[in-house]
Scaffold this active site. Sequence first.
Site, PDB file in Angstrom:
ATOM      1  N   ASN A 168      94.046  44.072  79.361  1.00 17.11           N
ATOM      2  CA  ASN A 168      94.786  44.432  80.609  1.00 17.11           C
ATOM      3  C   ASN A 168      94.591  43.143  81.290  1.00 17.11           C
ATOM      4  OD1 ASN A 168      95.671  46.922  80.579  1.00 17.11           O
ATOM      5  ND2 ASN A 168      93.783  47.748  80.270  1.00 17.11           N
ATOM      6  N   GLU A 169      95.320  42.213  80.969  1.00 18.81           N
ATOM      7  CA  GLU A 169      94.969  41.388  81.883  1.00 18.81           C
ATOM      8  C   GLU A 169      95.971  40.861  83.091  1.00 18.81           C
ATOM      9  OE1 GLU A 169      93.063  38.683  80.061  1.00 18.81           O
ATOM     10  OE2 GLU A 169      93.884  38.243  78.324  1.00 18.81           O
TER      11      GLU A 169
END
Length: 263
Positions: A168-169
């Site tokens: 989850n950038e």
Amino acid sequence: MSREPPMNLPPTAASNRFEHVPLTVFPSSAEASRAVAGEIAALIRARQAAKRTVVLGLATGSTPQQLYAELVRMHREEGLSFANVVTFNLDEYFPIQPSALRSYRHFMQVNLFDHIDIVPANTHVPDGTLPISSLDAFCREYEEKIQAAGGIDIQILGIGRTGHIGFNEPGSPRRSRTRMVTLDSLTRRDASGDFGGEENTPRHAVTMGVRTILEARRVILMAWGQHKAEIVREAVEGPVTPQITASFLQEHDNVHFVVDMAA
Ligand code: F6R
């Protein structure tokens, strides 16, 4: 209901004035990994005694390697059985074959699954081989399987230098669920050594979402080394923001950060 065993990880004493999450500093990553393994083993044994399963959310990368080595040791030397354990991994590169040396499926086999008595069908790693057209359905089913298994009891996390949990950038919303994502350039640079250069490093991955992770009943984030110190500080002391998805853990009521001196 039977009570779960007490957690082995003590809350920190004096140093947590600015921290929004419980955090324990261990003298070394080896000691920290042993403590986390001890907590996992205690839950597995308690559930065995109650004839119930345990659902573990697992991470890959360099951070959990000593944890998995310790669990393998406990299996071999202390008879810890994983027969009642179901696992869901956070993420997998996309596209990638499960047999590829750098796939997370391969990592899990080599570092853990091949050395313990877990039922192979109880291990789940996102599929990096699907055609794009079937990805949405796969991701929905991954979430449904987690629910059907009873939800994640303990989620193990590392943290990327972008502040990512899973993949989850920055920019991943709190409500995100399992989906395909584009990897951040810093994440790809950090992984490029494994893939023999950035041009060979996958641009995409399938990852559990922030919400999927926050739904775990217990979350343990581990971080080792000086290169993680700044991002750990931002995650535990900074504002809750999608720019550092690990900061969302401040909103979880049963999270514990476990770090070594350098981190
Ligand atoms: C891996 C994962 C990532 C890593 C993170 C840290 O499954 O989800 O979030 O935990 O990139 O990687 P290492 O441990 O290699 O520093």
